[in-house]
Design a protein around this motif. Sequence first.
Motif, PDB file in Angstrom:
ATOM      1  N   TYR A  41       0.697  -0.978  -0.031  1.00 46.84           N
ATOM      2  CA  TYR A  41       0.012  -0.200   0.004  1.00 46.84           C
ATOM      3  C   TYR A  41       0.834   1.135  -0.124  1.00 46.84           C
ATOM      4  O   TYR A  41       2.120   1.193   0.334  1.00 46.84           O
ATOM      5  CB  TYR A  41      -0.885   0.063   1.086  1.00 46.84           C
ATOM      6  N   ALA A  42       0.532   2.232  -0.650  1.00 46.07           N
ATOM      7  CA  ALA A  42       1.149   3.642  -0.392  1.00 46.07           C
ATOM      8  C   ALA A  42       0.036   4.604  -0.271  1.00 46.07           C
ATOM      9  O   ALA A  42      -1.101   4.667  -0.982  1.00 46.07           O
ATOM     10  CB  ALA A  42       1.921   3.710  -1.818  1.00 46.07           C
ATOM     11  N   ILE A  43      -0.156   5.431   1.164  1.00 44.30           N
ATOM     12  CA  ILE A  43      -1.170   6.162   1.104  1.00 44.30           C
ATOM     13  C   ILE A  43      -0.481   7.571   1.193  1.00 44.30           C
ATOM     14  O   ILE A  43       0.553   8.189   1.732  1.00 44.30           O
ATOM     15  CB  ILE A  43      -1.634   6.159   2.874  1.00 44.30           C
ATOM     16  N   SER A  44      -0.968   8.471   0.231  1.00 41.24           N
ATOM     17  CA  SER A  44      -0.614   9.873   0.034  1.00 41.24           C
ATOM     18  C   SER A  44      -0.721  10.594   1.375  1.00 41.24           C
ATOM     19  O   SER A  44      -1.587  10.581   1.965  1.00 41.24           O
ATOM     20  CB  SER A  44      -1.211  10.601  -1.182  1.00 41.24           C
ATOM     21  N   LEU A  45       0.379  11.337   1.680  1.00 44.23           N
ATOM     22  CA  LEU A  45       0.498  12.333   2.973  1.00 44.23           C
ATOM     23  C   LEU A  45       0.103  13.642   2.568  1.00 44.23           C
ATOM     24  O   LEU A  45       0.361  14.712   3.413  1.00 44.23           O
ATOM     25  CB  LEU A  45       1.524  11.978   3.758  1.00 44.23           C
ATOM     26  N   GLY A  46      -0.266  14.054   1.196  1.00 46.35           N
ATOM     27  CA  GLY A  46      -0.320  15.373   0.896  1.00 46.35           C
ATOM     28  C   GLY A  46       0.268  15.469  -0.632  1.00 46.35           C
ATOM     29  O   GLY A  46       0.368  14.671  -1.186  1.00 46.35           O
TER      30      GLY A  46
END
Length: 187
Positions: free
Chosen positions: A2-7
Motif C-alpha cells: 500500500y501507499a497512502i499519500s500524505l499530501g
Amino acid sequence: MYAISLGDDGAELRALEPWHAQEFLAHLDRGREFVQQYIAFGAAATDVDSARQVLQSYADKKAADSGGLHGVWLDGVLVGGVLFRVFDAAKGTCEVGCWLEPAAAGRGLVTRAARVLIDWAVDERGIHRVEWYASSGNEPSLNVARRLGMSRDGVLRENHLHRGVRHDTEVWSVLAEEWRAARARTE
C-alpha cells in the motif's frame, strides 16, 4: 502493498518490511545521531542483516497484532516512519511513536502519518486510548503530540536511561471520542 499519500508534496506512508533492510539501513545511517538523541531506535541496525532483524521483529509484532512499522517516503526516499510500539486491541490501547531523519524534519510528515495510524486504530480496530511517550527534552516529538490534540497525562521522572543520562518521559494521550470530535471540527 500500500501507499497512502500524505499530501501534495510527494510524501507517502507505506509498509516497512524486512525486504526494505538495505533502504532502512541507508536511511538510519543518514540520520542515526538525530534519530537516537532521545531513543535507541535502530541502534541495533548496523549492517543489512541486523537491519533486517530489526524490521523482522516489527513484522513479527504485526503478525501477532501487537505492533508494527510504517515508513514515510518523500519523493521515493525513505526518510522516517511511524509505528505502533505497543498495540493491544483487547484492552483498547496502543502507543504510537515516530522517528525521522533531519533532512525531512519540519514538514509535518510525522503528524500527517500519525493521523493515518490513529484514524485506523480508532475507526477500524476500536482502540479507545492512543498514547504517545517522549523525552521531556524532545521538543519536536512533544509538538507532534500537541498538534495531534493529545493531552499531557503526566511525567515519569528520570525513568529512562539513554546514553548515560536519565531522562524524564512525558505521557500524552487522546481518547477515541476526543479524536473523533476533533476530526469532525476540521472536516
